[in-house]
Design a protein around this motif. Structure first.
Motif, PDB file in Angstrom:
ATOM      1  N   TRP A  92       0.823  -1.208   0.000  1.00 40.02           N
ATOM      2  CA  TRP A  92       0.000   0.000   0.000  1.00 40.02           C
ATOM      3  C   TRP A  92       0.865   1.270   0.000  1.00 40.02           C
ATOM      4  O   TRP A  92       1.834   1.359   0.733  1.00 40.02           O
ATOM      5  N   PRO A  93       0.515   2.274  -0.837  1.00 38.16           N
ATOM      6  CA  PRO A  93      -0.608   2.364  -1.778  1.00 38.16           C
ATOM      7  C   PRO A  93      -0.250   1.905  -3.191  1.00 38.16           C
ATOM      8  O   PRO A  93      -0.989   2.156  -4.143  1.00 38.16           O
ATOM      9  N   LEU A 124      -8.505  -1.628   1.033  1.00 38.30           N
ATOM     10  CA  LEU A 124      -7.261  -1.780   0.276  1.00 38.30           C
ATOM     11  C   LEU A 124      -7.571  -1.753  -1.219  1.00 38.30           C
ATOM     12  O   LEU A 124      -7.571  -2.770  -1.914  1.00 38.30           O
ATOM     13  N   ASN A 184      -5.915  -0.667  -3.594  1.00 34.94           N
ATOM     14  CA  ASN A 184      -4.793  -0.817  -4.527  1.00 34.94           C
ATOM     15  C   ASN A 184      -4.803  -2.170  -5.220  1.00 34.94           C
ATOM     16  O   ASN A 184      -3.970  -2.434  -6.094  1.00 34.94           O
TER      17      ASN A 184
END
Length: 470
Positions: free
Chosen positions: A252-253, A319, A321
């Motif tokens: 992340w990211p 999340l 991403n």
């Protein structure tokens, strides 16, 4: 910091915390060539590492019971379910494994040196013999007598230099995500979800959905594995959500491309309960796999479980991403149906910044490259399948493997066609094939051709950067 946990089936308890000296998270080790020593055997090097130990010849699965940590695994061919032994090996030597085999992929990810295509290693070597497996001298790996020390240097990288192409990493094992993500990769360009299913879930998803079709012994084994979970499907969802979340949170990211499971029917059949649901196909590579499997009514409930795990990671854990990559998509029409399936499972393309990519690994992906580029957010070139299917060479063929050349002019033209289609539609093109990880010159050539992303094995970063910086 190390944590120790126990679980009583209802609650999880933290029982111990151990502090460790801090390590530099952005430091990699790499080996140099050593003085000339006549090798016992040579073959195709996998990775860039060196390992020494006593030989342990594995002729059948039962031999793995005697395999000890630090030994060199020697076999004619390995099997995917030998993974626990791979983790203990200091090196691997095989005769018939290929660059895209399970052992080769996992060895590179674990940083274990492996030599494949080695002539009759189970006859040339003996149990207990000490050898050094050296893969730091280019594409040819050597088995050296005794324990040969190799000069070792460290490579520190806190910020990725500008080399004209994004460098991402190929991964399969969630437990390797945190360590790998410490290096400044642009993201995870290929995460193979079938390895999570094989290593973390271990059960065929349809067996969890239709346990009534299982034998009594298989059902008992399933009960043991799923003990403590609300239901059989929840076991799958929990394990897959945990694995995907590990990748996503570690990077992340930065983006993480989760490729939906690309097991073939014979590989799915090896999972617990799999033989009750899988056909016996003569050509599994060209059979029930990828997009056609996901859309088939017999398997759709299983892929919906996989998609629900991804949705939980994106929507419940935030999340976002995580991207989705579709494997083995034969036709644009099939791609359109897949996008509709994803939307019906709460994963609509572009919604909440969701990107959906497709593997470019079939001749039809090349011929119809413009249509695929218009449909998806990115195309990821899988050079192994694409080469095999374009040149008509089975990846496990021993007699015509000389024809398997991922850099043949025919293949370079195929890559060029995909890259041009991507640029025309402003669709990103990644190259995740193993040839870019194994040969820095190939990586440099692909970068010059205009590929947007090179997605590499973890141990390929240093040699690739050294070449791209020239």
């Amino acid at each position: 910091m190390d944590f120790s946990w126990v679980c009583d089936g209802e609650k999880v308890y933290l029982i111990e915390v151990n502090l460790r000296p801090p390590l530099s998270p952005t430091t990699m080790k790499f080996y140099h060539r050593t003085e000339s020593t006549e090798p016992l055997l040579s073959g195709q090097a996998q990775g860039h590492s060196v390992g020494s130990g006593r030989v342990r010849i594995i002729r059948e699965r039962s031999d793995l019971e005697d395999f000890q940590a630090g030994e060199v695994m020697v076999a004619v061919k390995t099997e995917p379910d030998w993974e626990p032994a791979f983790r203990k090996a200091s090196a691997i030597i095989t005769e018939k494994d290929r660059r895209v085999s399970h052992s080769s992929i996992l060895a590179r990810e674990m940083g274990i040196p492996a030599i494949i295509g080695c002539p009759e290693p189970t006859l040339a070597l003996t149990n207990g013999q000490t050898v050094t497996v050296s893969c730091c001298q280019g594409q040819v790996g050597h088995v050296l007598p005794g324990r040969i020390e190799h000069p070792l240097d460290e490579f520190s990288l806190e910020k990725m230099p500008d080399v004209g192409v994004q460098l991402m990493v190929n991964l399969s094992m969630p437990e390797r995500a945190l360590a790998t993500a410490q290096l400044p990769w642009a993201g995870a360009g290929l995460v193979r979800s079938e390895f999570m299913i094989g290593g973390w879930v271990k059960i065929h998803p349809l067996a969890l959905l239709q346990p009534q079709k299982l034998s009594a012994d298989t059902r008992n084994a399933l009960d043991r594995l799923c003990s403590g979970f609300e239901s059989f499907p929840e076991y799958f969802l929990t394990r897959m959500t945990q694995g995907i979340a590990l990748f996503a949170s570690a990077f992340w990211p930065r983006p993480v491309n989760i490729r939906l499971s690309d097991f073939k029917s014979n590989e799915y059949a090896r999972l617990l309960g799999g033989d009750a649901f899988e056909p016996k196909e003569r050509e599994p590579m060209l059979g029930w796999r990828g997009a056609s499997r996901f859309l088939h009514p017999d398997f759709r409930p299983a892929v919906e479980l996989e998609l629900e795990a991804i949705r939980r990671v994106r929507d419940h854990l935030g999340l976002t991403n995580v991207r989705i990559t579709i494997p083995f998509c034969r036709l644009p029409e099939e791609g359109e149906e897949l996008l509709q399936l994803l939307a019906s499972c709460g994963l609509k393309q572009e919604e909440n910044d969701l990107e959906v990519w497709v593997m470019a690994e079939l001749p039809s992906n090349v011929v119809m490259a413009s249509d695929f580029a218009a449909l998806f957010d990115g195309m990821s070139i899988g050079s192994s399948d694409l080469t095999s299917l374009t040149l008509g060479v089975a990846r496990n063929s021993e007699t015509i493997m000389d024809y398997f050349d991922e850099l043949h002019p025919v293949m370079m033209k195929s890559y060029e066609t995909i890259i041009e289609a991507g640029k025309a539609h402003r669709t990103a093109v990644s190259f995740c094939g193993q040839v870019a990880s194994q040969d820095p010159e190939s990586a440099a050539l692909l970068a010059e051709m205009g590929v947007d992303i090179l997605s590499l094995a973890p141990d390929a970063l240093h040699p690739t950067l050294e070449r791209l910086r020239l």
